[in-house]
Structure formats: structure tokens, C-alpha cells
Design a protein around this motif. Structure first.
Motif, PDB file in Angstrom:
ATOM      1  N   PHE A  14       0.652  -0.951  -0.180  1.00  0.00           N
ATOM      2  CA  PHE A  14       0.067   0.211   0.028  1.00  0.00           C
ATOM      3  C   PHE A  14       1.375   1.354  -0.099  1.00  0.00           C
ATOM      4  CE2 PHE A  14      -3.435  -3.118   1.595  1.00  0.00           C
ATOM      5  CZ  PHE A  14      -4.101  -2.387   1.143  1.00  0.00           C
ATOM      6  N   ALA A  51       0.374   4.035  -2.576  1.00  0.00           N
ATOM      7  CA  ALA A  51       0.258   5.248  -2.733  1.00  0.00           C
ATOM      8  C   ALA A  51       1.146   5.867  -3.107  1.00  0.00           C
ATOM      9  CB  ALA A  51      -0.227   4.971  -1.540  1.00  0.00           C
ATOM     10  N   LEU A  82      -0.299   9.467  -5.406  1.00  0.00           N
ATOM     11  CA  LEU A  82      -0.317  10.526  -5.461  1.00  0.00           C
ATOM     12  C   LEU A  82       0.814  11.221  -6.467  1.00  0.00           C
ATOM     13  CD1 LEU A  82       0.858   9.943  -1.707  1.00  0.00           C
ATOM     14  CD2 LEU A  82      -1.206  11.305  -2.693  1.00  0.00           C
ATOM     15  N   GLY A  85      -9.608   3.695   4.267  1.00  0.00           N
ATOM     16  CA  GLY A  85      -9.206   3.266   4.418  1.00  0.00           C
ATOM     17  C   GLY A  85      -8.655   2.006   5.346  1.00  0.00           C
ATOM     18  N   ALA A  89      -6.354   7.558  -3.801  1.00  0.00           N
ATOM     19  CA  ALA A  89      -5.621   7.574  -3.371  1.00  0.00           C
ATOM     20  C   ALA A  89      -5.808   8.025  -1.987  1.00  0.00           C
ATOM     21  CB  ALA A  89      -4.675   8.782  -3.902  1.00  0.00           C
ATOM     22  N   LEU A  94      -5.637   4.565   0.067  1.00  0.00           N
ATOM     23  CA  LEU A  94      -4.613   3.970  -0.313  1.00  0.00           C
ATOM     24  C   LEU A  94      -3.233   4.538   1.403  1.00  0.00           C
ATOM     25  CD1 LEU A  94      -3.782   3.139  -3.855  1.00  0.00           C
ATOM     26  CD2 LEU A  94      -4.630   1.630  -2.025  1.00  0.00           C
ATOM     27  N   MET A  95      -4.048   5.383   0.866  1.00  0.00           N
ATOM     28  CA  MET A  95      -2.733   5.776   2.163  1.00  0.00           C
ATOM     29  C   MET A  95      -3.433   5.621   3.621  1.00  0.00           C
ATOM     30  SD  MET A  95      -2.568  10.206   1.060  1.00  0.00           S
ATOM     31  CE  MET A  95      -1.499  10.845   2.698  1.00  0.00           C
TER      32      MET A  95
END
Length: 313
Positions: A52, A56, A60, A83, A189, A192-193
Motif C-alpha cells: 500500500f 499510494a 500520489l 482506508g 489515493a 490507499l494512504m
């Protein structure tokens, strides 16, 4: 003029069909990449942390190059919370696939549409129907059949897989009923963070074993690129062209690919009970997807619904 319009419509639908099919196929590759990382000593927390984090970072960078701003304020916090839910679901699935068979973990995790429907009916006032009730019975029967007749490994693996389905279903309910995404890829995004942060905390709490050696790192990079970033982009670009119901139905290819890989490439054995249970669970998912419910791509990666294809590619 009408013929040209029909031709363009058909071309757009075919493109969306191929993209969503590609997305489901790529998501189904997860067990194959994970197998190489595990063989080199990685554990689920270490593998998912790197997966991840890489995914990410790549997304990004892409958004920065495109000049797309990330969500802020409340929307940012909501996406990060989603997330966390997806991260817990991934932890459950990957942990289950190590202590029980990959095939059984996939089947149990894929029962998440039944959790989504049950939660929506019980707490969100969603209307029920005969087909929805039948699908819930099929999903429950599939889980019982798969675990009752084909249990390999520890019972903890079964519980982890069911925890994965419940976590994923809860994240979907929250994400679809409480959040209005302004830009789907930017929201992805942020989610994912949130996944990466979840595994940073898990690593600090329980420790983590990262992939070791070139083959394991190549497998982890493949997991981040070909089973995370690529299917996210393909689904977001393809689903608006064919509609959410058709996209959800096509996405049922994912467990088929994952189980096929487990049997042919990893060497697992799938019994009649597990096969029958899997068919019941997939049938339930297809019925629910055709009922007009909000069931995004059944993977362990966020896929907010896009309004327009041009927003993605």
C-alpha cells in the motif's frame, strides 16, 4: 447519424467491458504475488505495508503530475477512515490465506456482498425483496458448505476470512452511504494512504517482516502495480461505460481467477464441498449486483465510483 451514435455506444461499452474484466483479472492475481513474498519470509503485515505504501506513492505522484488536488477536511478524514476498514479487511484476508487454503479464504471473503445487504437492510432502511433474501441464504449456505466440508488448516483462518468480509462490507456501507466523492482517483489515493497508515500502526504494535531478496521485492512491486494500481484505474475508467450493475457482475471473475491460480500454480486441492460453496457464494453476489445495490469491485482495494470516464484516464 443514429447509426454512428449506436456504433460509438457499442464501442464505448466494449471498451468498458474489457477494462472491468481486466480489473477483475488483475485483482485475482494477488495470491500469486503474495506466494513469492511469503516464500522469502515476509509476513502479511510487512507485505501489505509495502504494497500500500508503494501503491499510494505512485498514485500520489500521478495525481501531482496531472494537477489533481487531494480531498481536504472532512472528506479527507472520511477517506482515511475507509482506508482503515479496507486495511483491516486486507489483513484478515492475507492472514487467512496463510493459515488456511487460499481458495477457502477467497470464498469466505467474497461473501462480503451478503454483509453489505444485511447491514443495509437492518440499519439503513434498504428495501428487501425475495431475491435479496434468497441471495443471503445462498451466501450463508455457501459459507457453511465450504467450511464444513473442506476445512484445511486452523479455525483461526476461517475466522480471519469472515472478519475480512465483515470489515470490507462495513467499509463499503460507510463509503457509499456517508461519502460523496469529488474526484474518484483522488479519493482512492487517500484510501490507499489510510491502508498504509493502518499497517504502519500494525507494524509498530506487533512487528512486521518485510520481503527479503530480489524475487520477493519484484513480487511485491508486481502486487502494488498489477494487482492494485492497474485494476483501480481500469475499473474506474470502465465502470461508467457499462454501469455499476454490469461492472459488479463482471467483477465476480476475481475469485475465479484467484482460485484457479491457487489450484494450478500454488498446488492447492479444491474439493467438491468447497467448489459447491464457492458457486453458491458467487451466485449470491451476482444476484445482489443485479438488484441495483451499491456493490463496487469486490477486491481489497478501494474503488470509488466515477461519474465520467474522462475523470480517470
Amino acid at each position: 447519424m443514429q447509426a454512428v451514435s449506436t456504433s460509438l455506444l457499442g464501442s464505448g461499452y466494449a471498451r468498458g467491458f474489457i477494462l472491468v474484466l481486466l480489473s477483475a483479472f488483475c485483482y485475482g492475481l494477488q495470491p500469486l504475488f503474495a506466494q513469492y513474498a511469503y516464500a522469502a519470509g515476509a509476513d502479511p503485515v510487512g507485505l501489505l505495508l509495502v504494497r500500500f505504501a508503494i501503491a499510494a506513492a505512485i498514485l500520489l505522484l500521478f495525481l501531482r503530475l496531472r494537477g489533481v488536488r487531494l480531498p481536504r477536511g472532512r472528506l479527507a478524514r472520511q477517506n482515511l477512515l475507509v482506508g482503515v476498514g479496507y486495511g483491516l479487511a486486507a489483513l484478515g484476508y492475507y492472514t487467512a490465506s496463510r493459515s488456511t487454503s487460499v481458495s477457502l479464504a477467497v470464498i469466505l471473503m467474497f461473501s462480503f456482498p451478503a454483509f453489505v445487504t444485511a447491514i443495509s437492510i437492518a440499519y439503513l432502511g434498504e428495501r428487501t425483496s425475495v431475491l435479496k433474501l434468497i441471495s443471503l441464504v445462498l451466501a450463508l449456505g455457501g459459507v457453511l458448505l465450504a467450511t464444513g466440508l473442506s476445512l484445511h488448516g486452523e479455525m483461526s483462518g476461517v475466522l480471519w476470512a469472515l472478519f475480512s468480509a465483515l470489515s470490507y462490507g462495513s467499509a463499503i456501507v460507510y463509503g457509499t452511504h456517508s461519502i460523496r466523492h469529488e474526484q474518484p482517483l483522488a479519493s482512492a489515493a487517500m484510501v490507499l494512504m489510510g491502508c498504509a497508515l493502518t499497517f504502519c500502526v500494525a507494524a509498530l504494535y506487533s512487528g512486521a517482516t518485510l520481503p527479503s531478496g530480489a524475487p520477493a521485492w519484484w513480487a511485491t512491486l508486481g502486487l502494488a502495480l498489477f494487482a492494485t494500481i492497474l485494476p483501480v484505474a481500469a475499473f474506474l475508467a470502465g465502470s461508467p461505460l457499462i454501469g455499476s450493475s454490469a461492472a459488479s457482475t463482471l467483477s465476480t471473475l476475481e475469485p475465479v481467477v484467484a482460485v484457479t491460480i491457487a489450484v494450478l500454480l500454488i498446488g492447492e486441492h479444491i474439493s467438491a464441498g468447497m467448489l459447491g460453496g464457492g458457486l453458491l457464494v458467487v451466485t449470491a453476489a451476482i444476484i445482489l449486483s443485479r438488484q441495483g445495490g451499491t456493490l463496487p469491485e469486490p477486491s481489497l482495494v478501494p474503488v470509488p465510483v466515477a461519474e465520467e470516464p474522462d475523470d480517470i484516464l
